[in-house]
Every structure is written in structure tokens, then in C-alpha cells.
Design a protein around this motif. Structure first.
Motif, short mmCIF file in Angstrom:
data_model
loop_
_atom_site.label_atom_id
_atom_site.label_comp_id
_atom_site.label_asym_id
_atom_site.label_seq_id
_atom_site.Cartn_x
_atom_site.Cartn_y
_atom_site.Cartn_z
N GLY A 179 1.03 -1.09 0.39
CA GLY A 179 -0.39 0.08 0.09
C GLY A 179 0.68 1.37 0.10
N ALA A 180 0.18 2.76 -0.90
CA ALA A 180 0.85 3.59 -0.22
C ALA A 180 0.93 3.80 0.92
N PRO A 181 2.49 4.97 1.45
CA PRO A 181 2.55 5.53 2.69
C PRO A 181 1.45 5.95 3.15
N ASP A 182 0.30 6.32 2.21
CA ASP A 182 -1.24 7.39 3.26
C ASP A 182 -1.98 6.19 3.79
N ASP A 183 -1.69 5.10 3.38
CA ASP A 183 -3.62 3.97 3.92
C ASP A 183 -2.25 3.32 4.87
N VAL A 184 -1.41 2.99 4.75
CA VAL A 184 -0.84 1.99 5.97
C VAL A 184 -0.89 2.69 7.48
N THR A 185 -1.29 2.59 8.27
CA THR A 185 -1.25 3.42 9.35
C THR A 185 -0.36 1.89 10.59
N GLU A 186 -0.50 0.74 10.12
CA GLU A 186 0.13 -0.33 11.58
C GLU A 186 0.34 -1.61 10.46
N VAL A 187 0.76 -1.99 11.46
CA VAL A 187 1.35 -3.73 10.64
C VAL A 187 0.23 -4.71 11.15
N PRO A 188 -0.67 -5.25 11.08
CA PRO A 188 -1.67 -6.31 11.60
C PRO A 188 -0.68 -7.03 12.70
N PRO A 189 -1.07 -7.74 13.70
CA PRO A 189 -0.95 -8.43 14.68
C PRO A 189 0.21 -9.45 14.14
N HIS A 190 -0.39 -10.04 13.55
CA HIS A 190 -0.02 -11.71 12.96
C HIS A 190 1.51 -11.33 11.89
N GLN A 191 1.80 -10.70 11.38
CA GLN A 191 2.42 -9.89 10.61
C GLN A 191 3.73 -9.80 11.46
N ALA A 192 3.55 -8.46 12.35
CA ALA A 192 4.37 -8.17 13.68
C ALA A 192 4.53 -9.34 14.24
N MET A 193 4.35 -10.06 14.67
CA MET A 193 4.15 -11.41 15.51
C MET A 193 5.91 -11.71 14.11
N LEU A 194 5.51 -12.38 13.59
CA LEU A 194 6.14 -13.42 12.13
C LEU A 194 7.55 -12.17 12.15
N LEU A 195 7.47 -10.89 11.81
CA LEU A 195 8.72 -9.94 12.01
C LEU A 195 9.70 -10.07 13.07
N LEU A 196 8.81 -10.45 14.35
CA LEU A 196 9.56 -10.82 16.02
C LEU A 196 10.64 -12.38 15.82
N ARG A 197 8.92 -12.52 15.35
CA ARG A 197 10.22 -14.17 15.25
C ARG A 197 10.95 -14.43 14.46
N SER A 198 10.87 -13.96 13.39
CA SER A 198 12.04 -13.68 12.23
C SER A 198 13.07 -12.88 13.27
N LEU A 199 12.89 -12.24 13.28
CA LEU A 199 14.40 -11.63 14.10
C LEU A 199 15.08 -12.42 15.62
N SER A 200 13.65 -12.71 16.45
CA SER A 200 14.23 -13.81 17.72
C SER A 200 15.31 -15.28 17.18
N ASP A 201 14.91 -15.54 15.60
CA ASP A 201 15.87 -16.68 15.47
C ASP A 201 17.27 -16.27 15.24
N VAL A 202 17.52 -15.36 14.92
CA VAL A 202 18.57 -15.03 14.81
C VAL A 202 19.78 -14.23 16.27
N SER A 203 18.17 -14.10 17.25
CA SER A 203 18.71 -13.30 18.44
C SER A 203 20.17 -13.88 19.32
N GLU A 204 19.90 -15.55 19.22
CA GLU A 204 20.36 -16.43 20.03
C GLU A 204 22.26 -15.48 19.43
N ASP A 205 21.96 -16.71 18.51
CA ASP A 205 24.15 -16.08 17.77
C ASP A 205 24.42 -14.66 17.46
N LEU A 206 23.77 -13.51 17.32
CA LEU A 206 24.25 -12.38 18.29
C LEU A 206 24.79 -12.40 19.13
#
Length: 228
Positions: free
Chosen positions: A130-157
Motif C-alpha cells: 500500500g501507499a504510505p498514506d493508507d498504511v497505519t500499522e502492521v497487523p498483529p500476525h505479521q508483526a509477530m512473524l517479524l519478531l519471530r524472524s528476529l528472535s531466530d537470529v538473536s541467540e547467535d548475535l
């Protein structure tokens, strides 16, 4: 007379086959996410794309969310790959704060990793468009998946940062990395809301500015000419 070479140990062959199968599943998920611009594909779709059975998918991943998180983890793994190129930040004096030094190293790696392009691809693959003007937030499910992705590299970091800053205990480093990874989800939301996941120069400048909020008052940006 030819010399017989020892056969590859059976356990090594199994491990190699397992790694190849997992690789095929992750690659198949990446392709489906990009082609469909979303994560609504089924396990059957994924298995067919990877050339494996449905059961094989679940032998490697507990759920489709786990597969999607693995796709994201490969993107954010670039942060760990960039860390060795960052000069370790010394804690100022004997009473200096090693935690601040470790955070500066981590932010330096985030700058050097140049995540905008891969992150934009992942954002679209998660079905966020979507264009920036009609994007207000990341839905909870996608936000959770982003956090999961980051968590998966956290231990090695965290392990890498402990080796660079031995004055810090593992608990302190784990907390620092966890806080930084959680903050990245917030920074991604602001970046996405203002750019629509664009990859142009303005989007890159914004991402750089947002990363500076992780360590206010310090300069963790790589020197000119030293971007990864």
C-alpha cells in the motif's frame, strides 16, 4: 592402484540430506510469498513447490508460521554477517559501560547490513502493501512473524557480542539483543508507514535515521566508503 576413500559417515549423509530438504522448503516458501504477495498458501502448496510430502514439511517445521519465520531469519541473518566488519566499540575507561559499547556494535552491524532491499521484499512477501498514506500499522500476525524472524537470529548475535565484550555477562547481552530486536519491529512499522516499503534513496535515509534511535547520543554508522 586406486586408493579407496572412506565412505561418508551415514550420520553426515543424513544431516546433509536434512539440510538440503530444509533449504528446499524455505526456498519454496520464499517463492510462494513473492509470487502471491502474502502468506495464505497451504502446506500442500508448499510441499508441492518444494517437491516433498506434507509430512516432510512437518518433520522440519512445526507450522507454516515457523517456515515464514525461517524466511525472515535468513534476511536478518545479514546483521550477524555484518558484525565482524564493525570495529568493536571500547567501553570508556575501567568504569565504562560495556553494555553501551555492545549496543553500539549491534547498531553498527544493523547499519552495515543494508537491510532495506531485503526487508522491503519480506514486507511484500508478508502481504503488506500500500501507499504510505493508507498504511497505519502492521497487523498483529505479521508483526509477530517479524519478531519471530528476529528472535531466530538473536541467540547467535548474542554469542558473538559476548565474545567481543567479555566484561558483559550472557544475561545482560541476551536482554540487550532482545530489546534491540523488539525495537526493530517498531522501527519497521514507522519505516513502512512512511515509505510503503520503497527501496529508493529517501527510504534508505529514513531507515538510517530510524536506526540511530536505538543508540541516541552515539554514532554507530559505518564510515563513508565502508558500507557492506
Amino acid at each position: 592402484m586406486p586408493v579407496d576413500l572412506p565412505a561418508e559417515p551415514r550420520a553426515d549423509r543424513r544431516a546433509a540430506l536434512k539440510a538440503r530438504t530444509r533449504r528446499n522448503i524455505v526456498d519454496a516458501a520464499t517463492g510462494l510469498m513473492h509470487e502471491t504477495a502474502g502468506i495464505a498458501f497451504s502446506v500442500e502448496d508448499l510441499a508441492a513447490r518444494a517437491g516433498v510430502s506434507r509430512r516432510t514439511v512437518f518433520n522440519h517445521f512445526a507450522s507454516l508460521d515457523d517456515v515464514v519465520a525461517a524466511v525472515g531469519a535468513e534476511i536478518f541473518g545479514a546483521v550477524r554477517e555484518a558484525l565482524p566488519a564493525v570495529d568493536p566499540q571500547p567501553a570508556a575507561g575501567p568504569a565504562g559501560d560495556p553494555r553501551a559499547a555492545a549496543l553500539a556494535d549491534l547498531v553498527g552491524a544493523l547499519h552495515r547490513a543494508d537491510l532495506v532491499g531485503p526487508m522491503a521484499s519480506l514486507t511484500r512477501g508478508l502481504g503488506l502493501q500500500g501507499a504510505p498514506d493508507d498504511v497505519t500499522e502492521v497487523p498483529p500476525h505479521q508483526a509477530m512473524l517479524l519478531l519471530r524472524s528476529l528472535s531466530d537470529v538473536s541467540e547467535d548475535l548474542a554469542a558473538d557480542l559476548v565474545s567481543r565484550h567479555p566484561r558483559l555477562g550472557r544475561l545482560d547481552v541476551d536482554l540487550l539483543v532482545a530489546q534491540a530486536m523488539s525495537s526493530l519491529v517498531v522501527l519497521h512499522r514507522h519505516w513502512y508507514a512512511r515509505t510503503g516499503a520503497a527501496t529508493d534513496a529517501a527510504s534508505r535515509r529514513l531507515w538510517t535515521d530510524l536506526l540511530d534511535h536505538l543508540s541516541p547520543g552515539t554514532s554507530a554508522r559505518p564510515s563513508e566508503g565502508h558500507h557492506g
